[in-house]
Structures are given as C-alpha cells and as structure tokens.
Design a protein around this motif. Structure first.
Motif, PDB file in Angstrom:
ATOM      1  N   UNK A  28       0.791  -1.238   0.000  1.00  0.00           N
ATOM      2  CA  UNK A  28       0.000   0.000   0.000  1.00  0.00           C
ATOM      3  C   UNK A  28       0.821   1.286   0.000  1.00  0.00           C
ATOM      4  N   UNK A  29       2.058   1.225   0.390  1.00  0.00           N
ATOM      5  CA  UNK A  29       2.838   2.456   0.498  1.00  0.00           C
ATOM      6  C   UNK A  29       3.152   3.044  -0.881  1.00  0.00           C
ATOM      7  N   UNK A  30       2.826   4.306  -1.051  1.00  0.00           N
ATOM      8  CA  UNK A  30       3.109   5.046  -2.294  1.00  0.00           C
ATOM      9  C   UNK A  30       2.524   4.371  -3.531  1.00  0.00           C
ATOM     10  N   UNK A  31       1.303   3.861  -3.413  1.00  0.00           N
ATOM     11  CA  UNK A  31       0.674   3.233  -4.572  1.00  0.00           C
ATOM     12  C   UNK A  31       0.298   4.276  -5.613  1.00  0.00           C
ATOM     13  N   UNK A  32       0.379   3.885  -6.876  1.00  0.00           N
ATOM     14  CA  UNK A  32      -0.102   4.745  -7.944  1.00  0.00           C
ATOM     15  C   UNK A  32      -1.615   4.866  -7.848  1.00  0.00           C
ATOM     16  N   UNK A  33      -2.118   6.083  -8.025  1.00  0.00           N
ATOM     17  CA  UNK A  33      -3.561   6.296  -8.000  1.00  0.00           C
ATOM     18  C   UNK A  33      -4.171   6.236  -9.386  1.00  0.00           C
ATOM     19  N   UNK A  39       8.941 -10.277  -7.772  1.00  0.00           N
ATOM     20  CA  UNK A  39       8.868  -8.827  -7.920  1.00  0.00           C
ATOM     21  C   UNK A  39       7.719  -8.421  -8.836  1.00  0.00           C
ATOM     22  N   UNK A  40       7.502  -9.191  -9.907  1.00  0.00           N
ATOM     23  CA  UNK A  40       6.409  -8.884 -10.836  1.00  0.00           C
ATOM     24  C   UNK A  40       5.049  -9.072 -10.178  1.00  0.00           C
ATOM     25  N   UNK A  41       4.919 -10.074  -9.310  1.00  0.00           N
ATOM     26  CA  UNK A  41       3.654 -10.286  -8.602  1.00  0.00           C
ATOM     27  C   UNK A  41       3.348  -9.124  -7.657  1.00  0.00           C
ATOM     28  N   UNK A  42       4.373  -8.655  -6.940  1.00  0.00           N
ATOM     29  CA  UNK A  42       4.174  -7.500  -6.052  1.00  0.00           C
ATOM     30  C   UNK A  42       3.801  -6.260  -6.869  1.00  0.00           C
ATOM     31  N   UNK A  43       4.465  -6.075  -8.023  1.00  0.00           N
ATOM     32  CA  UNK A  43       4.151  -4.936  -8.885  1.00  0.00           C
ATOM     33  C   UNK A  43       2.712  -5.014  -9.380  1.00  0.00           C
ATOM     34  N   UNK A  44       2.278  -6.211  -9.742  1.00  0.00           N
ATOM     35  CA  UNK A  44       0.893  -6.384 -10.204  1.00  0.00           C
ATOM     36  C   UNK A  44      -0.106  -6.032  -9.101  1.00  0.00           C
ATOM     37  N   UNK A  45       0.129  -6.516  -7.893  1.00  0.00           N
ATOM     38  CA  UNK A  45      -0.784  -6.243  -6.779  1.00  0.00           C
ATOM     39  C   UNK A  45      -0.825  -4.754  -6.475  1.00  0.00           C
ATOM     40  N   UNK A  46       0.328  -4.087  -6.548  1.00  0.00           N
ATOM     41  CA  UNK A  46       0.391  -2.658  -6.234  1.00  0.00           C
ATOM     42  C   UNK A  46      -0.287  -1.807  -7.314  1.00  0.00           C
ATOM     43  N   UNK A  47      -0.252  -2.237  -8.562  1.00  0.00           N
ATOM     44  CA  UNK A  47      -0.771  -1.412  -9.657  1.00  0.00           C
ATOM     45  C   UNK A  47      -2.161  -1.832 -10.118  1.00  0.00           C
ATOM     46  N   UNK A  48      -2.683  -2.925  -9.576  1.00  0.00           N
ATOM     47  CA  UNK A  48      -3.976  -3.436 -10.037  1.00  0.00           C
ATOM     48  C   UNK A  48      -5.084  -2.400  -9.843  1.00  0.00           C
TER      49      UNK A  48
END
Length: 572
Positions: A332-337, A545-554
């Motif tokens: 959740x930290x610094x997620x793209x809006x 790393x790609x899975x974390x990126x996906x969860x953060x940007x979903x």
C-alpha cells in the motif's frame, strides 16, 4: 485517402527495418568462431556480448540527434554504424585484417548502438503516424525485431551454410540495403490527420490482419527457418520468407479500396480500440477527471488536466497502526492512484513501483537475452554444435511469438480485462521453468524446449515493456524513462555473462576440454549447470517482484478501465 495509404506504407517500412536490424540476436551463431580467431577466453567473449548490449546505454544519443537532424539522416547514420561495426568484425574473423581486442570491443559497441538508433527511428514513425493506435503499431513492429535471427539464418543457408562468418557480412550489408529501400515512404510521410472513432476501429482491424500475417510469418520461420539440407530449397525458403514480408504492402491497397468495400459489404465485426493509455487521449483526460473527483471526496492530493502535483496517495507514517504488517506496507505504500501520470527523472527514481519493475526486467527479460548470447557455447558444451543455427532460429521464432502475444491484452480487453503488469507476471513463468529444466537435463529435446520457452518469455517482456513504462510513468516521459529502465540490460549482460563465463572457464580447465587456438572449449553438462541454477533462482526473484508490482498497480488499472467503460456508455 492518399495520406492514409502512405502511413501504412511507412508501417510496412518500419516492419522491414525491425525485421533485419535485430542483429544482436544472431551473436551465438558466430561467437565460437570469433572466440577461436581472437584466441580469447569465455570471459573476454562475454565482454564482447556486453559491448553490444552496452550500446543501449547510449541510446539517448539517437533522440538527441533527432533534435538537430531529419529522420532519414538518423536512419542512415544507424545503417552506417552497423556497416562499420559488423563489417570490421567480418574482416577480422576472415583474417583480412588483424586488430587488437579493444578495437573489436569498440566495433561491437558501435554495432549495438546502431540497433538503438534504428529502434528510435521506428518508434518515432509509429507514434507520429498512428497516435490513436500507437500501442498496436509499436507491438507489431517491435515483434519483427525478434525474428531477425531466423531471417539471417535462412539467408545464411541460402548463400553458404558452411561459413559462420557470413552472419557478420549479412549483418553489415542487409540493414544498409533495407534503409535505402525504406527511405522513399519515409520521405513521403503524410501530415497528421486525426481519425474519427470509426477510423480508429478500422485501423485496429487492419492491425489485426497484420498480426495474423505476422503469425503466419512466424510459423513459416519456425518450420523452415533452419532447413539447410539442400541449397536450392534453402534459397526457395528464403524467397518465401521475403515474400511474406512483402505481402503487407497489400494493406495500402485495402485502404484505398475501403470506401468501395464499405458500400458493398457490411461487416458485423467490430473491434474496439486498443485499451491502454496511448490509445485515446480523451480516455486519459476522463480518467484524470475521475481521479480528481474522488480526490475531493477521499482527500487524495491529486490534480487533473496537465499537471499532477502529487501522483501518489499521501501516507502519514505517524498515523499508521503499530501492528500493521510489513506485507501490507509493501503493497500500500506510495501506490499509484492512476495511469498516465507523468514522472520526472527524480520522481521516477524514488518510486517503489519503478524499482520493482526494474528488478522484474533485470531478473526476467535480461536473463533471456544473455541466454541467447551464450547459446552457441551452450550447444557446443552439450555436443550440439551442428544444431546451433536450429537453436538460434528456435529462440528467434518463439521470441517473435512472445512479442506478438504482448498485443493480446489490447484485443481481448472487451471480454477479459487484466492489468498489463499481471500479463507481465504470467510471461515470466516460463523462464524459471526453462532454466531448471536445462539444469536437470542435458538432452537435445530439453535444450530445444528450454530455448523455446526462454524466447517466448523474453520476447513478451521486450515488447510489453514500452507500453508498461508509458502506462505507469507517463506517455510523454517514456523516452527518458524507458532508457533508464533498459540500463539493466548491459548491467545484467555483464553480471550474468561474467558469472556464466567464470563457471565455463573453471570447468574448461578442470574438466573435459579441447584446445582451439589459445582458447579453452568446455565440454559436458557441468559447463553451464551452476549457471542455469543461479539464473533460475534469480528469475524466481523477478517473478516475485512482478507479482508485487501487479498487486500494487492493479487498483490503478481498474480505475482506468472503469473510466473507459463509463466513457463508452456516455458516448453510446
């Protein structure tokens, strides 16, 4: 109408340029001979491969050149850099001249730089002529860059299949010839004409037809790309491949006949425009407007229109619960809006999403590229030297298919919508599987299966990367931001290749070996066993790393898709 047909001529020209300028992918076909002629170790050979990839670090120079020179000048500058870089290497490998190692290194660097300049020319042509469908134009043309090795293998078999140094001569001459061929449509580039919504959909249908032709081209090269049983048949097969590349010229004719076609045949096939940020600027503005509306309700500090003062959710550290888990903080930290928010260089380097993306690329696509650079020595160590060209063709063909598949999200988004970062994570799955397969078995079938999977995975990543960079960090900043991203390629090429070379040379001196000139040739599974294990473990890091990126940007992707659907409902 003439302008519309000319822009498709330009697209065909960029396809030709991309198809014959992916010259770094056939390095493994002649690397063993180059190593023998120069009398160098595997570590030194790895440095030559790094030099070719190092050209990407200086890719920004092509953009600088475009600020002061016309496009056709940059195109021919790229062609002549490749002509000199590969031409001098050909003179060395054929013993016409003798050069010190450092000069050969500089030639490899110059050849690698030429590829970046060619790519820049193609990107600019696609973006300027297809602003509403630039995602489809970019994915299609970049796909053909992956098929270069297979095309050069066909040309090699059609001319002299017993002379690996011929690859270097072809690498020097063919891009120059193609540049002369492509210059006519480039000089006649039409002025920009904005398309109505139905025009965007018709163009998308054209892209679908071109992708079908591209898939047929890939199947053809996969089936016949390494056939060298007979010189006459090899020449016929090469002619067939050229014919498939010429066939897209029918598209301008279809454009000219489009009005007559629409009057006589009513098609019920409707294709929505491409779904990501570069497709429709109006969708982006609506998306930003929705974000601003939600910001007023939820307290996010966002601005719509042209400037976004604070593109990330403000997190007050002092208000965080003391028992909040580390995993939740990571997500959740610094997620793209939202998508398409422009990031300056300083902001980009402070974003967690960028570094997750960097690690994903570094531990994914870059490993695939280094694998292709070492494919000649891998085949040689397993006693498969005679099948090197077959393996190069296999990697090239599946890399081509992977690149084509990168456009899938744009075509199926009306029925199945999935964040592009999620597709990136899926594309990484074959890489660890292939590497652990290669570590566990040294058979010819395992080598072929692993090579195909590596090509498929890395091809998708290479083609999807430009789109993902545009979506996450802004389309207007993609030139700078993407060049920052791909700095991982020469770094990875140096580190991964150096690791592989150390393992190779250590087993060459202590295990089964043969002496060729002053170089050591390692034979047996042990030559690359530890390398495959290490690469496989690192690829798992990239997958995570790609899975974390996906969860953060979903969440950002879901917001954008909701904005698009709302826009379509309002328009209807």
């Amino acid at each position: 109408m003439a302008g519309q047909s000319r822009k498709w001529m330009i697209l065909v020209a960029t396809i030709w340029i991309q198809a014959f300028t992916g010259t770094n992918f056939d390095f493994s076909a002649y690397s063993s001979d180059l190593k023998s002629v120069l009398g160098i170790s595997q570590v030194q050979l790895n440095y030559l491969a790094v030099a070719s990839d190092l050209g990407k670090v200086f890719g920004w120079s092509s953009g600088l050149a475009l600020m002061y020179f016309p496009l056709w000048t940059v195109l021919f500058a790229a062609a002549f850099m490749g002509f000199v870089g590969y031409g001098v290497q050909w003179l060395v490998i054929t013993h016409f001249i003798s050069l010190p190692y450092i000069m050969v290194f500089l030639c490899c660097l110059l050849a690698g730089l030429s590829i970046c300049w060619f790519n820049t020319v193609c990107f600019v042509l696609c973006i300027s002529n297809f602003p509403a469908n630039r995602s489809l134009a970019l994915s299609l043309t970049v796909s053909f860059n992956g098929v270069s090795a297979a095309l050069y293998t066909l040309a090699y078999n059609a001319i002299n299949p017993t002379s690996p140094e011929l690859y270097l001569l072809l690498n020097a001459l063919i891009p120059l010839i193609v540049s002369f061929t492509a210059i006519i449509p480039i000089l006649r580039q039409p002025p920009f004409e904005p398309l109505p919504p139905d025009g965007v959909r018709r163009d998308s249908l054209m892209f679908l037809l071109l992708n079908i032709l591209a898939a047929l081209n890939g199947v053809y090269l996969l089936l016949f790309g390494s056939n060298s049983s007979d010189l006459t048949s090899a020449r016929l097969l090469f002619g067939g491949a050229i014919l498939l590349l010429v066939f897209p010229l029918c598209i301008p004719g279809l454009v000219i006949a489009r009005n007559w076609y629409n009057r006589t045949i009513h098609t019920s096939f409707r294709l929505e425009g491409s779904g990501f940020i570069l497709v429709d600027p109006d969708e982006l503005e609506l998306h930003k407007g929705m974000l601003a509306h939600e910001a007023n309700r939820e307290g996010y500090q966002l601005l719509s229109d042209d400037v976004v003062q604070n593109p990330v959710k403000s997190v007050a550290v002092e208000e965080e619960d003391s028992d909040e888990s580390c995993c939740k903080k990571l997500i959740t930290r610094d997620q793209l809006e939202g998508l398409g928010i422009e990031h300056s260089l300083s902001l980009l380097l402070t974003r967690s999403d960028f570094w997750l993306y960097y690690i994903t690329y570094f531990c994914g696509g870059t490993i695939g590229l280094v694998y292709s650079n070492n494919l000649g020595q891998i085949a040689q160590s397993l006693g498969q030297s005679s099948n090197t060209t077959t393996l190069v063709t296999l990697y090239s063909a599946f890399s081509f298919f992977g690149r084509l598949l990168s456009a899938t999200p744009d075509y199926i988004r009306a029925k199945v919508y999935f964040a592009r970062t999620g597709w990136l994570a899926i594309a990484l799955l074959p890489t660890p599987f292939a590497l652990f397969l290669l570590a566990s078995s040294g058979t010819a079938s395992a080598l072929q299966a692993g090579t195909a999977l590596m090509g498929l995975s890395s091809g998708f990543i290479f083609a999807a990367a430009v789109s993902i960079t545009s979506e996450l960090f802004g389309p207007n900043s993609v030139g700078v931001n993407h060049n920052i991203l791909i700095t991982n390629i020469p770094i990875g090429s140096l580190i991964y290749g150096f690791l592989a070379a150390l393992v190779y040379d250590s087993h060459g001196f202590t295990g089964t070996k043969s002496m060729t000139s002053e170089s050591v040739v390692c034979m047996g599974r042990d030559c690359y066993y530890l390398t495959f294990v290490w690469w496989g473990c690192l690829s798992l890091l990239g997958l995570g790393s790609s899975l974390v990126l996906f969860i953060r940007t979903r969440r950002a992707y879901q917001r954008f898709e909701q904005a698009r659907i709302s826009s379509n409902i309002n328009d209807s």
